[in-house]
Scaffold this motif. Structure first.
Motif, short mmCIF file in Angstrom:
data_model
loop_
_atom_site.label_atom_id
_atom_site.label_comp_id
_atom_site.label_asym_id
_atom_site.label_seq_id
_atom_site.Cartn_x
_atom_site.Cartn_y
_atom_site.Cartn_z
N UNK A 195 38.08 80.40 30.15
CA UNK A 195 37.72 80.72 31.66
C UNK A 195 36.77 81.51 30.71
N UNK A 196 35.12 82.09 31.18
CA UNK A 196 33.93 82.93 30.64
C UNK A 196 34.78 83.62 31.00
N UNK A 197 33.78 84.98 29.59
CA UNK A 197 34.31 86.32 29.55
C UNK A 197 34.36 86.71 31.42
N UNK A 198 33.26 86.59 31.39
CA UNK A 198 33.15 87.32 33.11
C UNK A 198 34.31 87.51 34.11
N UNK A 199 34.53 86.34 33.79
CA UNK A 199 35.79 86.20 34.43
C UNK A 199 37.19 86.68 34.05
N UNK A 200 37.50 86.09 32.99
CA UNK A 200 38.70 86.63 32.34
C UNK A 200 38.75 88.33 32.91
N UNK A 201 37.78 89.46 32.66
CA UNK A 201 37.70 91.09 32.70
C UNK A 201 38.31 90.96 33.92
N UNK A 202 38.22 90.36 34.82
CA UNK A 202 38.87 90.45 36.45
C UNK A 202 40.09 90.48 36.06
N UNK A 203 40.24 91.11 37.43
CA UNK A 203 41.81 91.66 38.17
C UNK A 203 42.14 90.59 38.60
N UNK A 204 43.16 89.91 39.06
CA UNK A 204 43.89 89.18 39.29
C UNK A 204 43.58 88.99 41.28
N UNK A 205 43.13 90.51 41.59
CA UNK A 205 42.16 89.89 42.73
C UNK A 205 40.94 89.85 42.75
N UNK A 206 40.47 90.29 41.74
CA UNK A 206 38.94 89.73 42.04
C UNK A 206 38.62 88.37 41.29
N UNK A 207 39.65 88.22 40.70
CA UNK A 207 39.58 86.70 40.53
C UNK A 207 39.52 85.55 41.60
N UNK A 208 40.73 86.18 42.36
CA UNK A 208 40.73 84.96 43.52
C UNK A 208 39.74 85.25 44.39
#
Length: 476
Positions: free
Chosen positions: A71-84
Motif C-alpha cells: 500500500x501507500x507508504x503513509x499507510x504502511x507506516x501506521x500501526x494496526x489500530x491507526x490503519x483501521x
C-alpha cells in the motif's frame, strides 16, 4: 510504526490528543512540524487526507492504497489500530461524499478555490468523523486545524477549518438526516448511468443501498444451517450464509482453519452454478483468483484448471485452495495467449470489469472510475469472451459474468457478441431450473442482480453485489 502517544491528555478513540497552537514565528518551522507528528492521531488523519486525494484526484483504487504489504507508504507506516481508523475514515468519507460536500458548502461564503484540493480533503476527513464515526467532535476539529496549520497549502485557511467544522458539529443533529434524504451519494456520471439502465426508482434504490456497509457472506461446503448458527448469521434463499457484523477477524472465526467455508458475496456464488451437472468434466475457470468460483466448481465434481495472469493472485488462490483442502491445475498466463493442449468441456469467464456492482464494499469505485473506464473494460471483456469460446469443445457451455451494474459490460455486450459470433448460441437460464435464482432472471434468460435486490429484515442485512451472468453453448 504508528502515531506516538502524547502524555498529557486522553482521546478514547486514538489515545492522547494535545493541540497546541503554533507560537508566533513557528509556522513552517521544521522542528514545530516534527513536534506536530507526536500529536496522537495526527499522522493517521494526514494519511487519510493523502489517500483520499489519491482516490479522488488521481483515481487510485482504495484497496491498493490500503494493502498491508504494497500500500501507500503513509499507510504502511501506521500501526494496526491507526490503519483501521484510516480505512474507516476513507470508506465513510467516500460512501457519504456528496452529503459531506453539501453540508460543508453551506458553511462557506464562497466555494473553495479550484486549487484548494488539500484543504478540501482535510475538511472531508474531519467531517466524516464528526458526522458518522465515533470520534469526539473536539478531537476531529482540533486535529484538522493542526493538520491545516502544518500544510503550506492550507495553513492560511486554518481559521476557516476551525469555524466550518465547529459549525458542522453544532448543527449535525438538525441537518444530517435532511441532507441524507435530499442527496444522492454518487458523481453525476455514475447516477446518470444507473438511471439510464434501471430507471429513476430502481437507480434510487441502488444508491440508497450503497449507503449501507455490505454484510459478510460465506459459501459453505456443507450444512448452511449449521454454519449460520455457528457464525451467528442467516441462510439466504440461495444457500449462502450471511452475517451482518463479524464478531472477530475472519481468520479467527470457527471453521476457517478447518476449511469449512470461504468468504464470497452471494451474487458472486451464482455464475458457477449455471453449468448444472459438471461431475467429471474438465472446466476452465478464467481470471480465476482469488478462487471462490474455482472452489465451487471443484466441489461440484469438476476437474478444474484455474487460469490467471497474475503470479501473486494465483499464489493467493493456491493458498486458499490449500486451506479448503481442494486442488486444481493452475495456469499463470495472459488469457489471450493461453493455448491448452485440448479443449475444455466448459469454461467460466468472470471477466475483469469496472466493479460498479461492488460499491457497498468499495465506495471508492464511483470516484476512482469514469465512463471511459467502463467502455475500455467492456472492450477488453469482448476480447476475452472471444478467446474463452475458443477454449471449449463443440457442445460445451460457456458462462460469462462480471460484477458491473452497467449494461455496456453486461446485457448489451452479450447481445452484440451473440449477433456477431458464429458458432455460438444463447443457452438461456430457464425459470425453475434453479428455483432460488428465479428472482434474478431477466426475460431473456440471463441473470442480473443489484444491491437493491433481496430485501430482508433490514437494509444492513439485505441486498447483494451487482452481477451479470449469461450462459451460451458452442455449436461449431
Amino acid at each position: 510504526m504508528g502515531s506516538q502517544p502524547d502524555r498529557t491528555a486522553h482521546d478514547p478513540v486514538q489515545g492522547a490528543v494535545v493541540v497546541k497552537p503554533p507560537r508566533r514565528g513557528q509556522q513552517g518551522n521544521p522542528q514545530h512540524q516534527a513536534d506536530e507528528e507526536t500529536v496522537a492521531g495526527l499522522v493517521a488523519r494526514k494519511a487519510a487526507a493523502r489517500l483520499l486525494a489519491a482516490v479522488v484526484d488521481a483515481r487510485t483504487p482504495l484497496d491498493g492504497l490500503t494493502d498491508n504489504e504494497h500500500g501507500h507508504p503513509q499507510y504502511k507506516v501506521l500501526d494496526g489500530r491507526d490503519r483501521a481508523l484510516v480505512r474507516a475514515i476513507l470508506v465513510t468519507a467516500l460512501r457519504h461524499r456528496m452529503t459531506i460536500a453539501g453540508l460543508l458548502a453551506r458553511r462557506l461564503e464562497k466555494p473553495l478555490p479550484p486549487n484548494a484540493t488539500a484543504l478540501s480533503h482535510i475538511l472531508h476527513v474531519a467531517a466524516a468523523q464528526i458526522l458518522f464515526l465515533d470520534v469526539p467532535d473536539s478531537a476531529a476539529v482540533d486535529l484538522a486545524v493542526t493538520h491545516a496549520k502544518s500544510d503550506p497549502r492550507a495553513a492560511r485557511f486554518s481559521g476557516l477549518v476551525n469555524g466550518v467544522l465547529r459549525s458542522l458539529a453544532r448543527a449535525k443533529e438538525a441537518e444530517l438526516a435532511p441532507a441524507l434524504a435530499a442527496t444522492s451519494e454518487a458523481p453525476r456520471w455514475f447516477s446518470e448511468r444507473l438511471i439510464a439502465a434501471y430507471g429513476a426508482e430502481k437507480a434510487g434504490a441502488i444508491l440508497a443501498a450503497h449507503r449501507h456497509e455490505a454484510p459478510v457472506d460465506f459459501t459453505v461446503k456443507t450444512d448452511p444451517a449449521l454454519w449460520a448458527e455457528r457464525l451467528n448469521g442467516i441462510v439466504l434463499p440461495t444457500g449462502t450464509v450471511r452475517v451482518e457484523k463479524l464478531a472477530a477477524n475472519v481468520v479467527d472465526l470457527p471453521g476457517f482453519a478447518d476449511g469449512a467455508w470461504w468468504v464470497q458475496d452471494a451474487a458472486a456464488s451464482l455464475p458457477a452454478r449455471l453449468f448444472g451437472d459438471i461431475r467429471g468434466q474438465r472446466v476452465a475457470d478464467l481470471c480465476a483468483a482469488p478462487g471462490g468460483k474455482t472452489a465451487q466448481l471443484i466441489l461440484a465434481g469438476a476437474r478444474v484448471t484455474a487460469v490467471d495472469t497474475s503470479k501473486n493472485r494465483l499464489a493467493r488462490l493456491a493458498q486458499n485452495l490449500e486451506r479448503l483442502g481442494l486442488s486444481a491445475e493452475l495456469a499463470q498466463t495472459d488469457l489471450l495467449d493461453y493455448r491448452p493442449t485440448e479443449p475444455f468441456d466448459a469454461v467460466l469467464l468472470d471477466a475483469p470489469c469496472s466493479s460498479t456492482g461492488t460499491v457497498r464494499r468499495h465506495p471508492d469505485v464511483p470516484w476512482s472510475k469514469t465512463m471511459a473506464d467502463v467502455e475500455k473494460l467492456a472492450a477488453l471483456q469482448r476480447k476475452l469472451l472471444d478467446r474463452a469460446v475458443g477454449l471449449v469443445r463443440p457442445g460445451g457451455r460457456i458462462v460469462f459474468s462480471n460484477c458491473s451494474l452497467d449494461p455496456i459490460e453486461g446485457e448489451e455486450l452479450y447481445r452484440a457478441f451473440l449477433a456477431e459470433t458464429p458458432g455460438v448460441i444463447d443457452d438461456p437460464i430457464l425459470p425453475g431450473e434453479f428455483a432460488d435464482l428465479d428472482a434474478f432472471l431477466t426475460p431473456s434468460g440471463t441473470l442480473r442482480t443489484t444491491p437493491a435486490d433481496m430485501a430482508l429484515a433490514s437494509p444492513a442485512i439485505s441486498g447483494l453485489d451487482g452481477f451479470f451472468a449469461a450462459r451460451m453453448r458452442r455449436v461449431a
